[in-house]
Scaffold this active site. Structure first.
Site, PDB file in Angstrom:
ATOM      1  N   ASP A 290      -5.766   2.158  -1.627  1.00  0.00           N
ATOM      2  CA  ASP A 290      -4.362   2.199  -2.045  1.00  0.00           C
ATOM      3  C   ASP A 290      -3.687   0.845  -1.854  1.00  0.00           C
ATOM      4  O   ASP A 290      -2.461   0.748  -1.832  1.00  0.00           O
ATOM      5  CB  ASP A 290      -3.614   3.275  -1.244  1.00  0.00           C
ATOM      6  CG  ASP A 290      -3.565   2.940   0.250  1.00  0.00           C
ATOM      7  OD1 ASP A 290      -4.546   2.325   0.734  1.00  0.00           O
ATOM      8  OD2 ASP A 290      -2.577   3.285   0.901  1.00  0.00           O
TER       9      ASP A 290
ATOM     10  N   ASP B 151       0.865  -1.185   0.000  1.00  0.00           N
ATOM     11  CA  ASP B 151       0.000   0.000   0.000  1.00  0.00           C
ATOM     12  C   ASP B 151       0.900   1.232   0.000  1.00  0.00           C
ATOM     13  O   ASP B 151       2.115   1.147   0.202  1.00  0.00           O
ATOM     14  CB  ASP B 151      -0.978  -0.011   1.165  1.00  0.00           C
ATOM     15  CG  ASP B 151      -0.322   0.124   2.522  1.00  0.00           C
ATOM     16  OD1 ASP B 151       0.912   0.326   2.575  1.00  0.00           O
ATOM     17  OD2 ASP B 151      -1.051   0.023   3.521  1.00  0.00           O
TER      18      ASP B 151
END
Length: 586
Positions: A500, A457
């Site tokens: 993300d 991420d």
């Protein structure tokens, strides 16, 4: 009808030369029977009375006594009723060509029975009145009436139905007249001669039968019978070469001679009539086929097995712009290059299997573009090569359908792609990731190769969204995904799981260190600044790696990768951690 029956009866009786003599051919009953068969049965009674009256008057005019005239006319009426009644009952529509063969058998059988019955009655009356031989009178009567009924009844019926077209079709009447004049001239010459040349009348009679079918037979035999009767009655002709047989004997010989002419010519006329009927059927069939082919919206093509077109229907002009003449022959250049081999194989398969086949391919329009054609192809017997086959197909323009199908397929593929692709970053989405990982683990169980799963991420991504806006966040996600793709092999899968969060599936990672090499490469790739609308951003990533060299469980692998990711975050971010996954018990 009444006049014809009376005149022909009087003429036959006059040629017989006396009330005690019988005619060589009896015409009146044939005319009477043909007339009745051309009329509805309900109208027969007045015709029967008129015909009987005309026959009686003719016999009285020829010198017969009232009793003899009435008795013989009654015998003739019996004969007419038997033939007309049987034919009408068994073949109601004598004009139906499909019943002509059965009609011939029924008419012949009824004629033989009717002439035998009337002959027995008439011969008995004549023998009783004049003392002549019953057997001789019966044979003479039977022969004269059978010949007359067969020829004249049929001729009368056809003339009443077809008019002058029976004699000859318009434009051929002079040819018919010439043929009959030839028969008459040769017959006159034969029956004026004292030499045995009776055979010479048969060739012109056969010629008339061949050229004019039954009309030639009917008129030719009548001419031969009339001329032969007149000549023999006048003491001329080859029949007088035979001595000591008398008038009855010469009549019998003349009847045999006329019957011989019938036996030779009637089969020829029937064969020619059947040939004409079959030819008309073929012509009608060809006409129907031509009508269907010429006016069909589909393109009809007949071709040889090598692709040479023999016939192309006019609709090709509307569909393809080419005239039929331009498409005839070997025009493989009109078929799209990508479709030619397929089309040749399909045609060969149709010929070898004998079964129809449907194919869709492209044909070049005269305007230069290609038209999609759906053609149903089937084998047919070759028209000019016995034992070989040609091909016929019907093709229609299916361009709109094919274009619509292609657009639909493209839409389906696009929908399928969108269902498996993250639209923002253009990498795989969660659905494709789950499918790929499941398939990878299944192959891993069969083949035993190691697998590495990376969870990634973007560090502090919420700050980017909050400080620079969602547009900047989206730009960061797109660039981040692109850098991921540039850092792994084409066989590895990069997926965005949401927000993300990203994942990378690496197959054939020989040792955990190999996965670590990829992780360091990914971290280094993220160090470059990312330009957004209001400046540049430095972005880093944290990576969790789950590694397994033995068959692993789906959930266990995901859990290990997730735990490794949190370890990397707790270690200060911008780094990676690796977790080894134990072998699954299942």
């Amino acid at each position: 009808m009444t006049l014809m029956i009376g005149v022909t009866a009087w003429l036959s009786l006059t040629l017989a030369r006396g009330p005690g003599e019988l005619a060589a051919i009896w015409i009146g009953n044939g005319i009477f029977t043909g007339w009745l068969l051309s009329r509805p049965t309900s109208t027969w009674p007045p015709y029967l009375l008129l015909g009987l009256a005309a026959d009686i008057v003719a016999h009285l005019a020829a010198g017969y006594s009232a009793l003899h005239a009435t008795s013989i006319s009654g015998s003739n009426l019996l004969e007419v009723l038997i033939v007309a009644g049987v034919v009408r009952r068994l073949v109601p529509d004598v004009g139906d060509p499909k019943r002509w063969i059965s009609l011939g058998g029924i008419a012949t059988g009824s004629t033989l029975v009717a002439c035998a019955a009337s002959g027995l009655l008439g011969a008995s009356i004549t023998s009783a009145l004049y003392g002549s031989s019953l057997v001789t009178n019966f044979i003479s009567w039977f022969a004269a009436h059978v010949v007359g009924m067969v020829i004249i009844a049929t001729s009368t019926l056809v003339v009443l139905r077809e008019g002058l077209d029976f004699v000859a079709a318009p434009g051929r009447r002079w040819a018919f007249l010439t043929s009959m004049l030839l028969v008459a001239a040769v017959s006159i010459a034969v029956f004026s001669s004292r030499y045995p040349v009776l055979f010479m009348a048969y060739p012109p009679l056969l010629l008339g039968a061949f050229r004019h079918r039954f009309a030639g037979v009917a008129v030719g035999v009548i001419l031969l019978a009339v001329i032969g009767s007149i000549g023999t009655a006048m003491g001329r002709g080859p029949l007088w070469l035979v001595q000591d047989i008398g008038t009855t004997g010469r009549i019998a010989l003349l009847q045999i001679y006329i019957a011989g002419g019938c036996l030779m010519t009637i089969p020829v006329a029937l064969a020619m009539a059947e040939r004409k009927r079959l030819t008309a059927r073929v012509r009608e069939s060809e006409h129907r086929y031509r009508m269907l082919a010429d006016y069909s919206h589909d393109v009809i093509v007949r071709m040889r097995v090598d692709g040479e077109r023999l016939y192309v229907s006019p609709s090709a002009k509307d569909m393809l712009g080419w005239s039929p003449e331009e498409m005839v022959g070997s025009r493989w250049d009109l078929v799209h290059p990508d479709d030619r081999d397929y089309q040749m194989r399909m045609m060969a398969q149709v010929i070898s299997s004998g079964q129809p086949s449907t194919a869709v391919y492209r044909v070049r329009h005269k305007g230069g573009h290609y038209v999609w054609v759906e053609a149903v192809t089937r084998p047919i017997p070759s028209a000019d090569r016995i034992g070989e086959q040609d091909i016929i197909y019907a093709g229609r323009d299916v361009t709109r359908r094919v274009v619509a199908e292609q657009a639909l397929e493209e839409s389906r593929l696009e929908l399928e792609r969108l269902a498996r692709i993250d639209t923002l970053t253009e990498v795989a989405n969660r659905r494709q990731f789950d499918e790929r990982l499941s398939n990878t683990l299944m192959r891993m169980r069969r083949q035993g190769f190691p697998v590495a799963l990376m969870y990634l991420d973007i560090d502090h991504f919420k700050r980017i969204n909050d400080g620079h806006g969602h547009a900047a966040g989206d730009q960061v996600l797109r660039i981040f995904a692109r850098r991921l793709l540039d850092s792994v092999r084409s066989t590895d899968l990069v997926a965005r799981l949401g927000g993300d969060e990203f994942a990378v599936i690496i197959e054939d990672a020989a040792v955990p260190e190999a996965a670590e090499v990829v992780a360091r490469k990914l971290i280094d790739a993220m160090h470059g600044s990312i330009t957004v609308d209001n400046g540049c951003l430095d972005v880093t990533t944290s990576i969790g790696i789950a590694y397994s060299s033995a068959p692993a469980d789906f959930t266990a692998l995901l859990s290990a990768a997730d735990s490794a990711l949190y370890e990397a975050k707790n270690a200060g971010r911008n780094t990676y951690r690796v977790r080894q996954v134990a072998e699954s018990c299942s």
